[in-house]
Design an enzyme around this catalytic site. Structure first.
Site, mmCIF file in Angstrom:
data_model
loop_
_atom_site.group_PDB
_atom_site.id
_atom_site.type_symbol
_atom_site.label_atom_id
_atom_site.label_comp_id
_atom_site.label_asym_id
_atom_site.label_seq_id
_atom_site.Cartn_x
_atom_site.Cartn_y
_atom_site.Cartn_z
ATOM 1 N N HIS A 2 0.593 -1.691 -0.518
ATOM 2 C CA HIS A 2 0.410 0.222 -0.086
ATOM 3 C C HIS A 2 0.979 0.812 0.283
ATOM 4 O O HIS A 2 2.264 1.391 0.468
ATOM 5 C CB HIS A 2 -1.446 -0.498 1.108
ATOM 6 N N GLU A 26 -2.189 -7.182 7.465
ATOM 7 C CA GLU A 26 -0.613 -6.952 7.761
ATOM 8 C C GLU A 26 -0.808 -7.801 9.653
ATOM 9 O O GLU A 26 -1.359 -8.161 10.254
ATOM 10 C CB GLU A 26 -0.114 -5.378 8.165
#
Length: 199
Positions: free
Chosen positions: A16, A96
């Protein structure tokens, strides 16, 4: 647990774009922090880089972590490819690392806040686990299940820790080196045939 992709299959992995927490080196983990303007430009840059794969890339699978910063990155990336913004799947297994009691802390503050944790991670970066969180071994277990479903080329938007764990699983990176692997937000990591290169 080490794995191989099916022959001929490639993962195009995008971290990202930048968030304000990334910019200040604050541990983000599973906190849902939005992209900043630089992060949006990085996402567009990675979409432009993937244009070289057109028209084939339009037929790839597209999948993202469930956090807002990865979803926004994917939408921007697909827009840069001239594709419908929302034509992708979301997979919880691509989220994550959970940084537990480190989440929200500045990297620079950790030696004073948690010297034992900093020393533990330095001694064993793959297996050290923050209180209430995950380690890379946990993350690799999650990703191993996801990898077993990958059977064709795909574009993945996820996180820095996920990028490192995928390289441990698929490329054979040593456990002691995992934390030092680069995780740029303005490059595409191409994983195929047991190797990883940058686009």
């Amino acid at each position: 647990m080490r794995q191989r992709l099916p022959a001929g299959v490639t993962i195009y992995f995008v971290r990202h774009g930048e968030t304000d927490w990334n910019a200040t080196r604050r541990y983000q983990g599973q906190a849902d922090i939005p992209l900043n303007d630089k992060g949006r430009e990085q996402a567009a840059r990675n979409g432009r880089a993937l244009r070289a794969l057109l028209p084939a890339v339009a037929g790839f699978d597209f999948v993202a972590s469930p956090l807002g910063r990865t979803i926004e990155t994917m939408r921007i990336l697909r827009g840069a490819l001239g594709m419908a913004a929302d034509g992708f799947a979301i997979d919880e297994r691509l989220i994550e690392l959970n940084y537990g009691h480190w989440q929200g802390q500045l990297l620079a503050d950790l030696p004073n806040l948690d010297p034992a944790g900093v020393a533990g991670r330095a001694a064993d970066p793959f297996n050290w686990r923050p209180r209430g969180g995950e380690n890379y071994a946990d993350l690799a277990g999650r990703l191993s299940h996801w990898l077993s479903t990958v059977d064709r080329d795909c574009v993945v938007v996820s996180h820095g820790g996920v990028s490192r764990a995928l390289r441990w699983l698929l490329v054979g990176v040593d456990e002691a080196e995992i934390q030092a692997l680069p995780v740029p937000q303005d490059r595409v990591l191409v994983i195929s045939g047991g190797t990883a290169d940058w686009l």
